[in-house]
Design a protein around this motif. Sequence first.
Motif, PDB file in Angstrom:
ATOM      1  N   ALA A  36      68.508  66.119  45.884  1.00 28.62           N
ATOM      2  CA  ALA A  36      67.461  66.893  45.215  1.00 28.62           C
ATOM      3  C   ALA A  36      67.022  66.257  43.903  1.00 28.62           C
ATOM      4  O   ALA A  36      65.827  66.082  43.654  1.00 28.62           O
ATOM      5  CB  ALA A  36      67.957  68.319  44.966  1.00 28.62           C
ATOM      6  N   GLN A  39      65.672  62.473  44.402  1.00 32.59           N
ATOM      7  CA  GLN A  39      64.339  62.450  45.018  1.00 32.59           C
ATOM      8  C   GLN A  39      63.260  62.975  44.065  1.00 32.59           C
ATOM      9  O   GLN A  39      62.181  62.386  43.949  1.00 32.59           O
ATOM     10  CB  GLN A  39      64.323  63.312  46.275  1.00 32.59           C
ATOM     11  CG  GLN A  39      65.037  62.729  47.476  1.00 32.59           C
ATOM     12  CD  GLN A  39      64.799  63.595  48.697  1.00 32.59           C
ATOM     13  OE1 GLN A  39      63.885  63.369  49.475  1.00 32.59           O
ATOM     14  NE2 GLN A  39      65.628  64.621  48.862  1.00 32.59           N
ATOM     15  N   SER A  40      63.558  64.101  43.410  1.00 31.36           N
ATOM     16  CA  SER A  40      62.523  64.731  42.571  1.00 31.36           C
ATOM     17  C   SER A  40      62.190  63.877  41.356  1.00 31.36           C
ATOM     18  O   SER A  40      61.014  63.711  41.010  1.00 31.36           O
ATOM     19  CB  SER A  40      62.954  66.139  42.142  1.00 31.36           C
ATOM     20  OG  SER A  40      64.166  66.111  41.409  1.00 31.36           O
ATOM     21  N   TYR A  43      60.317  60.853  42.510  1.00 32.74           N
ATOM     22  CA  TYR A  43      58.966  61.254  42.894  1.00 32.74           C
ATOM     23  C   TYR A  43      58.081  61.419  41.668  1.00 32.74           C
ATOM     24  O   TYR A  43      56.927  60.982  41.660  1.00 32.74           O
ATOM     25  CB  TYR A  43      59.034  62.551  43.692  1.00 32.74           C
ATOM     26  CG  TYR A  43      57.746  62.932  44.381  1.00 32.74           C
ATOM     27  CD1 TYR A  43      57.345  62.290  45.554  1.00 32.74           C
ATOM     28  CD2 TYR A  43      56.929  63.927  43.872  1.00 32.74           C
ATOM     29  CE1 TYR A  43      56.174  62.625  46.200  1.00 32.74           C
ATOM     30  CE2 TYR A  43      55.748  64.278  44.511  1.00 32.74           C
ATOM     31  CZ  TYR A  43      55.376  63.627  45.675  1.00 32.74           C
ATOM     32  OH  TYR A  43      54.203  63.968  46.299  1.00 32.74           O
ATOM     33  N   GLU A 204      68.877  62.880  52.511  1.00 34.32           N
ATOM     34  CA  GLU A 204      67.777  63.057  51.567  1.00 34.32           C
ATOM     35  C   GLU A 204      66.873  64.138  52.151  1.00 34.32           C
ATOM     36  O   GLU A 204      65.992  63.865  52.972  1.00 34.32           O
ATOM     37  CB  GLU A 204      67.017  61.746  51.349  1.00 34.32           C
ATOM     38  CG  GLU A 204      67.792  60.741  50.530  1.00 34.32           C
ATOM     39  CD  GLU A 204      66.922  59.593  50.039  1.00 34.32           C
ATOM     40  OE1 GLU A 204      65.752  59.496  50.484  1.00 34.32           O
ATOM     41  OE2 GLU A 204      67.407  58.801  49.214  1.00 34.32           O
ATOM     42  N   ALA A 209      64.184  68.502  47.134  1.00 36.84           N
ATOM     43  CA  ALA A 209      63.352  67.956  46.057  1.00 36.84           C
ATOM     44  C   ALA A 209      62.199  68.900  45.742  1.00 36.84           C
ATOM     45  O   ALA A 209      61.853  69.107  44.572  1.00 36.84           O
ATOM     46  CB  ALA A 209      62.827  66.579  46.450  1.00 36.84           C
ATOM     47  N   LEU A 229      55.652  64.995  49.572  1.00 38.38           N
ATOM     48  CA  LEU A 229      56.969  65.566  49.857  1.00 38.38           C
ATOM     49  C   LEU A 229      56.899  66.622  50.950  1.00 38.38           C
ATOM     50  O   LEU A 229      57.788  66.708  51.807  1.00 38.38           O
ATOM     51  CB  LEU A 229      57.569  66.172  48.586  1.00 38.38           C
ATOM     52  CG  LEU A 229      58.408  65.268  47.691  1.00 38.38           C
ATOM     53  CD1 LEU A 229      58.862  66.033  46.461  1.00 38.38           C
ATOM     54  CD2 LEU A 229      59.612  64.720  48.453  1.00 38.38           C
TER      55      LEU A 229
END
Length: 307
Positions: A36, A39-40, A43, A204, A209, A229
Amino acid sequence: MRDPGDIYELTAEAASVPEGLNLVAGLTGFADAGGAVAQSTEYLLGNLTHTLIASFDADVLLDYRARRPIIYFDRDHLTGYQPPVLRLYLAHDEIGQPFLLLSGFEPDFRWEQFTAAVVEIGKRFRVAATTWVHAIPMPVPHTRPIGVTVSGTRSDLIEGMSVWRPHTQVPSNVLHLVELRLHESGAAVVGFVLLVPHYLADTEFPAAALSALESTSAATGLIFPTDQLREQNRDFINRIDEQVRENPELAKLVGTLEERYDTYMEGSSVRSPLTDEDGELPSADEIAAELENFLATRRSRDDGTGA
């Protein structure tokens, strides 16, 4: 305690950071269920404009033996060494709102000094509030929304979003200590612990995320681009659902988790701040209308014509 300023260095751009911004933090290391945080933050850095404001000293804070940096072996020589980084950025959301973003590795050493450094940075830039995200595995199904446990000084978010409020002892993240020290000093802070399906904790999981970004938006009012996403999550869920259909034991597990989740949630009054009274998400047109109204209000204030 050692001087907090010894472990980080501000860039020249730090002088132009406006006061009163939100600080958003997410660090990877001990636990990051569903990827989480990784990825976030990746991103955000990949989709938002950002400027480096401060770098922390990895040689002081990181145990390289526990988390080996990556280096590339190219036939007969070494190249492409990738050292871990822990950095503070000035970023801008989808509509240009500035905020501070702290991302990178979770320190292995000098937690008190690092915490004091974050508190010092918050005071330097007169941070309005600190929001951080963490994710842990829980026996919940992927077919239901990812729940959160909320802590900190925002009682409205705790009442409106926190689906699990345990009395328990847990292994801490360094940002737990940051939250504790900020709370003790009277600063505004909120922490979100995402409750990710345990059988997807090592993947993942795009929904994790998304939940991290949505929780951050609920606390800060920042708006993030999430279309990519969401598309990734639809593909991911389709693959998981296909595996569930083909595996009776897995289907039984998910069904049992769904029953337990639904029974638990029947006794909860928590409603997502992103849904209406009937629990429905607003339509794209409604979101666009709200955004247009927000921008119009903001423009009038900037022009001195509004309240």
